[in-house]
Motif scaffolding. Structure first.
Motif, mmCIF file in Angstrom:
data_model
loop_
_atom_site.group_PDB
_atom_site.id
_atom_site.type_symbol
_atom_site.label_atom_id
_atom_site.label_comp_id
_atom_site.label_asym_id
_atom_site.label_seq_id
_atom_site.Cartn_x
_atom_site.Cartn_y
_atom_site.Cartn_z
ATOM 1 N N GLU A 176 2.943 10.163 -7.999
ATOM 2 C CA GLU A 176 3.642 10.288 -9.338
ATOM 3 C C GLU A 176 2.705 10.546 -10.263
ATOM 4 N N LEU A 177 1.531 9.715 -10.313
ATOM 5 C CA LEU A 177 0.533 9.944 -11.347
ATOM 6 C C LEU A 177 -0.156 11.621 -11.234
ATOM 7 N N SER A 178 -0.197 11.961 -9.818
ATOM 8 C CA SER A 178 -0.951 13.245 -9.709
ATOM 9 C C SER A 178 -0.178 14.287 -10.158
ATOM 10 N N ASP A 179 1.301 14.201 -10.495
ATOM 11 C CA ASP A 179 2.147 15.283 -11.248
ATOM 12 C C ASP A 179 1.825 15.433 -12.450
ATOM 13 N N HIS A 180 1.242 14.433 -13.151
ATOM 14 C CA HIS A 180 0.840 14.709 -14.725
ATOM 15 C C HIS A 180 -0.721 15.162 -14.741
ATOM 16 N N ARG A 181 -0.709 16.242 -15.326
ATOM 17 C CA ARG A 181 -2.009 16.894 -15.416
ATOM 18 C C ARG A 181 -2.506 17.105 -16.669
ATOM 19 N N PHE A 182 -4.068 16.867 -16.951
ATOM 20 C CA PHE A 182 -4.567 16.814 -18.266
ATOM 21 C C PHE A 182 -5.670 17.972 -18.197
ATOM 22 N N PRO A 183 -5.747 18.910 -19.269
ATOM 23 C CA PRO A 183 -6.641 19.817 -19.189
ATOM 24 C C PRO A 183 -8.035 19.598 -19.414
ATOM 25 N N GLU A 184 -8.528 18.454 -19.562
ATOM 26 C CA GLU A 184 -9.961 17.873 -19.718
ATOM 27 C C GLU A 184 -10.280 16.700 -18.961
ATOM 28 N N ILE A 185 -11.416 16.643 -18.461
ATOM 29 C CA ILE A 185 -11.831 15.385 -17.845
ATOM 30 C C ILE A 185 -12.376 14.524 -18.791
ATOM 31 N N ASP A 186 -12.025 13.101 -18.712
ATOM 32 C CA ASP A 186 -12.489 12.112 -19.901
ATOM 33 C C ASP A 186 -14.010 12.013 -20.347
ATOM 34 N N SER A 187 -14.522 12.289 -21.262
ATOM 35 C CA SER A 187 -15.969 12.386 -21.719
ATOM 36 C C SER A 187 -16.750 11.190 -21.132
ATOM 37 N N VAL B 199 -5.065 0.047 8.785
ATOM 38 C CA VAL B 199 -3.548 -0.001 8.484
ATOM 39 C C VAL B 199 -3.089 0.357 7.129
ATOM 40 N N PRO B 200 -3.537 -0.398 5.959
ATOM 41 C CA PRO B 200 -3.097 -0.161 4.595
ATOM 42 C C PRO B 200 -3.622 1.387 4.281
ATOM 43 N N HIS B 201 -4.626 1.822 4.732
ATOM 44 C CA HIS B 201 -4.998 3.263 4.493
ATOM 45 C C HIS B 201 -3.864 4.237 4.877
ATOM 46 N N CYS B 202 -3.487 3.857 6.169
ATOM 47 C CA CYS B 202 -2.430 4.738 6.747
ATOM 48 C C CYS B 202 -1.203 4.691 5.915
ATOM 49 N N CYS B 203 -0.769 3.537 5.452
ATOM 50 C CA CYS B 203 0.540 3.329 4.620
ATOM 51 C C CYS B 203 0.412 4.082 3.418
ATOM 52 N N PHE B 204 -0.810 3.911 2.709
ATOM 53 C CA PHE B 204 -1.059 4.568 1.271
ATOM 54 C C PHE B 204 -0.612 6.072 1.573
ATOM 55 N N SER B 205 -1.425 6.490 2.545
ATOM 56 C CA SER B 205 -1.165 7.889 2.695
ATOM 57 C C SER B 205 0.203 8.364 2.845
ATOM 58 N N ASN B 206 0.939 7.386 3.694
ATOM 59 C CA ASN B 206 2.293 7.747 3.967
ATOM 60 C C ASN B 206 3.158 7.700 2.692
ATOM 61 N N GLY B 207 2.851 6.750 1.721
ATOM 62 C CA GLY B 207 3.397 7.119 0.406
ATOM 63 C C GLY B 207 3.440 8.103 -0.553
ATOM 64 N N LEU B 208 2.148 8.821 -0.011
ATOM 65 C CA LEU B 208 1.905 10.185 -0.995
ATOM 66 C C LEU B 208 2.832 11.140 -1.140
ATOM 67 N N MET C 183 0.826 -1.253 0.012
ATOM 68 C CA MET C 183 -0.134 0.014 -0.039
ATOM 69 C C MET C 183 0.977 1.299 0.144
ATOM 70 N N GLU C 184 1.924 1.382 0.629
ATOM 71 C CA GLU C 184 2.762 2.252 0.630
ATOM 72 C C GLU C 184 3.445 2.631 -1.011
ATOM 73 N N GLN C 185 3.750 1.368 -1.459
ATOM 74 C CA GLN C 185 4.098 1.745 -2.946
ATOM 75 C C GLN C 185 3.163 2.264 -3.687
ATOM 76 N N PHE C 186 1.955 2.005 -3.341
ATOM 77 C CA PHE C 186 0.650 2.542 -4.301
ATOM 78 C C PHE C 186 0.545 3.881 -3.957
ATOM 79 N N GLY C 187 0.741 4.401 -2.882
ATOM 80 C CA GLY C 187 0.716 5.806 -2.253
ATOM 81 C C GLY C 187 1.876 6.700 -2.972
ATOM 82 N N SER C 188 2.965 6.151 -3.492
ATOM 83 C CA SER C 188 3.970 6.700 -4.260
ATOM 84 C C SER C 188 3.399 6.660 -5.609
#
Length: 288
Positions: free
Chosen positions: A166-177, A279-288, A157-162
């Protein structure tokens, strides 16, 4: 009687092998006696090279087996290939490498396809991820799962947070229709633990309306940009090595852009119990 490899479609196997050999520069074969692996939307065969390396040849279902029109299937193939190539070129997120693809039958092989690398390691679904005490065991050949500790779940889960960070750093101008229709069912299940059925159709529609109204609020404050998200994150689409390092995330066929708040929500991955989920929720947040 035709070979089993052609169970879902008649295609030019010689052209596939020729293309694979040209791309990699080594001889390769396919086991024509083996049935393709399949899901509800795709079928898969494996191209094996003389040094043991395997590639995946993945095609959408067609004809009576297809839940989508040929036009929609073509768009999905093109979308997935483009998504994988973008992620490979611009991120460190482990995804299959695309060697060749075609969204139509207008190619030498005769079917729409993606030719890609095979995920290394084993599916996270091989592990007893959910710890479900009421798992059905009445089958003659019940599934056996590898053990996984709480520390192991935390590591994943911590890896998933990371990865999501990383995905959040890549932005797109439109929402998928197409996003609203394709994601509404999954969002409703996460809210109510129910499936679309005549007995709860009203609740389903109410939840969908709430989501439509929430999307503008979720996307506010982020410069009106949107992030890419995986449409079907579950343990079967995640591959790990023996040390539970994530080696590959597969099946990006309906990837969509949406509000960053949705991307950064902890993925359920097919269901831990509520107590085991904390617990996985906390670890996911730690990876963000």
């Amino acid at each position: 009687m035709k070979d089993r490899i052609f169970y879902f479609a008649d295609f030019n196997l010689e052209a596939l092998l020729s293309l694979s050999e040209q791309l990699r520069g080594r001889k390769c074969t396919c086991n024509v006696t083996k049935m393709p692996k399949c899901s509800s939307l795709n079928w898969v065969i494996f191209v094996t090279f003389d040094d043991g390396v395997e590639w995946v040849f993945r095609c959408p279902m067609a004809g009576r087996n297809n839940v989508y029109s040929d036009e929609t299937s073509s768009k999905i193939v093109n979308s997935e290939a483009s998504t994988l190539m973008y992620l490979k070129a611009h991120t460190s997120i482990p995804v299959p490498e695309v060697y060749s693809y075609s969204g139509t039958t207008d190619n030498s092989i005769g079917v729409p396809y993606i030719l890609q690398s095979k995920a290394t390691g084993r599916s996270l679904g091989s592990y007893d991820w959910s710890q479900c005490p009421n798992r059905f065991t009445g089958s003659r050949n019940p599934l056996t799962f590898l053990p996984i500790s709480d520390k192991g779940r935390e590591k994943v889960m911590e890896q998933f947070g990371s990865i999501m960070a990383e995905l959040s750093d890549h932005r797109f101008p439109e929402i998928d229709s197409y996003r609203m229709a394709s994601r509404r069912w999954n969002d409703f299940v996460a809210i109510g633990q129910k499936i679309d059925h005549s007995k709860n159709r009203l609740l389903y529609c109410i939840a969908g309306q709430f989501l439509v109204e929430m999307i503008p609020q979720l996307s506010s404050g982020y410069d009106n940009s949107f992030t890419l998200s995986h449409p079907d994150l579950h343990v079967g689409n995640i591959y790990v090595d023996d040390d539970l390092n994530i080696t590959c995330i597969i099946d990006w066929s309906s990837a969509s852009t949406g509000p960053i708040a949705e991307l950064l929500a902890t993925p359920g991955l097919g269901g831990l119990s509520q107590t085991a989920f904390r617990v996985p929720h906390c670890c996911f947040s730690n990876g963000l």
